[in-house]
Design an enzyme around this catalytic site. Structure first.
Site, PDB file in Angstrom:
ATOM      1  CE  LYS A 214      42.664  43.289  35.771  1.00 53.72           C
ATOM      2  NZ  LYS A 214      41.897  42.412  36.678  1.00 53.72           N
TER       3      LYS A 214
ATOM      4  CD  GLU B 169      36.317  39.393  35.448  1.00 49.54           C
ATOM      5  OE1 GLU B 169      36.955  39.418  36.509  1.00 49.54           O
ATOM      6  OE2 GLU B 169      36.837  39.199  34.342  1.00 49.54           O
TER       7      GLU B 169
END
EC number: 6.5.1.1
Length: 507
Positions: A211, A260
């Site tokens: 993450k 991302e």
């Protein structure tokens, strides 16, 4: 429709904690909306402006004119006024916007003024979030809520979906399809305190991914044209030339990727989040920027003519591997062993990343919802901080002291350094208790804020520390929320600003 009706509904929704009651009140208001008003009504009751930002700050909302005796403002009139205010620019624009705001508020009753002020200030927290609003649209139109949610996912906004549902029912909703070039709402993750608990929820083999503390990027590709959107569906293509160049090299004709973007140091460790945020906020950028951004893709929902939204996670992952080289994919493992996942988590955190996402291999891409298919796990930081001031709440928290100003102890000056604010994590019991307690500690107050003696210690959980020119210490806590008050501790035992700075500088 009169704004008074929306203000009344807002108060009714704020005054109940029951989801069913909120949906019933919202649906009744939507049914009463006239043709062409539904999208605006949905926006207002969601605490948003269709115009997004119109340049009105707190200063323009402090001097409120006397209220009107009877309601007369309509939804189209207010929408037109907001559009006019947002279009003001150039010399004297601040004064002109204030004039227009004052004129608008002068036509509003007291209840309407309160609603419009909270709407403009971004303080309309009444529990009418997307999930509740989607159910209300379904109830108002007499259609299944699943149809509304899917249309909202594909359209990226509830307003147009409400218009279609109320006008044409299910047939209107099914007109919304995935289109390359138009962003869809991103899939969101639930949370778990540990990797073991995440695996216990999924009860199966799962993918575990880093993450990253970056900016969500939805990347659309069509015949060599690349467009990039944020999680709020704003386009930022012109700001990311290096990302566009990297994606343009992929061997795909048309695709929609989820991923991302992040600023990395030469050793691969992440820069602080604000470095990434500053780059993505820059209106134009060059591929030779001193702090380049790297894109990591972790999902694909359309690939060369095939929609994959409803495909299971494993199938979408296989498609991603076929289309995207390893250096542009988020590092991940697939395992049924929580111990292996825990080691992967520890390695991700050691490299400076936020934690991991544990993902079901069976779940479709359920955009816009925090389902059980994706579960995020992050290490939790806590600090004991001192309450310096508190702001009055709105909506359900009207009459209660809600938004806490948090400070760390500065041993060098004997004072406190403010690190940010939070109203999150407060139960009804804590709100009532802190309102009584902080009024006892009050030293002065204005219309919005009660300043208190720095005596009350509160334990705060947060996800990280970032640089911030907004506060005197130059740093702020990210995603701060209240865990509990610490009456057993004095302010002299609170954490120091030096300890917070060490977190900010650590990797």
């Amino acid at each position: 429709m009169l704004i008074a009706e929306i203000a009344r509904t807002s108060g009714e929704v704020a005054g109940t904690s029951g989801r069913k009651a909120k949906v019933t009140a919202l649906a009744a208001c939507l049914r009463a909306a006239g043709p062409g008003e539904a999208a605006t009504v949905v926006a207002y009751l969601s605490g948003e402006l269709p115009q997004r930002q119109i340049g009105v700050g707190y200063a323009s909302l402090r001097a409120v004119p006397p209220p009107a005796a009877e309601p007369s403002l309509t939804v189209p009139e207010v929408d037109a006024a907001f559009t006019e205010i947002g279009a003001v620019s150039g010399a004297g624009s601040v004064a002109r916007r204030r004039e227009l705001v004052t004129a608008l508020l002068g036509r509003a009753t007291r209840a309407e003024q309160d609603f419009l002020i909270r709407l403009l200030a971004g303080e309309l927290r009444q529990g009418a979030l997307d999930g509740v609003m989607a159910e209300a649209i379904a109830a108002a139109a007499g259609v299944p809520s699943a149809e509304v949610r899917r249309a909202a996912m594909l359209r990226g906004a509830l307003g147009p979906v409400a218009t279609a549902a109320l006008a044409d029912g299910v047939d209107g909703l099914r007109e919304f399809t995935l289109e390359v070039g138009r962003p869809v709402k991103p899939m969101l993750a639930a949370s778990a305190p540990s990797v073991e608990e995440a695996f216990a929820k999924l009860k199966a083999e799962a993918a575990v991914e880093w993450k990253l503390d970056g900016v969500r990027a939805q990347v659309h590709v069509r015949d060599g044209d690349v467009r990039v959107f944020t999680r709020t569906l704003d386009e930022i293509t012109a700001r990311l030339p290096e990302v566009v160049a990297a994606v343009r090299e992929l061997p795909v004709r048309d695709a929609v990727f989820d991923g991302e973007v992040i600023a990395l140091r030469p050793d691969g460790a992440p820069h602080p989040f604000q470095v990434t945020a500053a780059r993505t906020a820059t209106r134009t950028a060059k591929a030779t920027e001193p702090v380049p951004l790297t894109v990591f893709l972790f999902d694909v929902v359309h690939l060369d003519g095939d929609d994959l939204l409803d495909a299971p996670g494993a199938e979408r992952s296989a498609a991603l591997v076929r289309a995207v080289p390893e250096n542009l994919r988020i590092p991940r493992i697939v395992t049924a062993d929580p111990a292996a996942a825990k080691d992967f988590f520890a390695d991700a955190v050691a490299r400076g990343h936020e934690g991991v996402l544990v993902k079901s291999l069976d779940t479709p891409y359920t955009a816009g919802r925090r389902g059980a298919g994706w579960i995020k796990v992050k290490p939790r930081h806590t600090l004991d901080l001192v309450v310096l001031a508190v702001e009055w709440g709105h909506g359900r928290r009207q009459g209660l002291l809600s938004n806490l100003h948090l400070g760390a102890r500065d041993p060098e000056t004997g004072g406190f350094v403010m690190l940010g604010k939070t109203f999150k994590g407060l139960t009804d019991e804590l709100l009532a208790w802190q309102t009584e307690k902080l009024r006892e500690l009050a030293v002065r107050e204005d219309d919005w804020t009660v300043h208190v003696r720095p005596e009350l210690v509160v334990e705060i959980a947060f996800d990280g520390v970032q640089q911030s020119p907004r506060y005197p210490g130059g740093i702020a806590l990210r995603f701060a929320r209240v865990l509990r008050y610490r009456p057993d501790k004095t302010a002299a035992e609170a954490d120091t600003v030096q300890s917070v700075l060490s977190l900010a500088s650590g990797r």
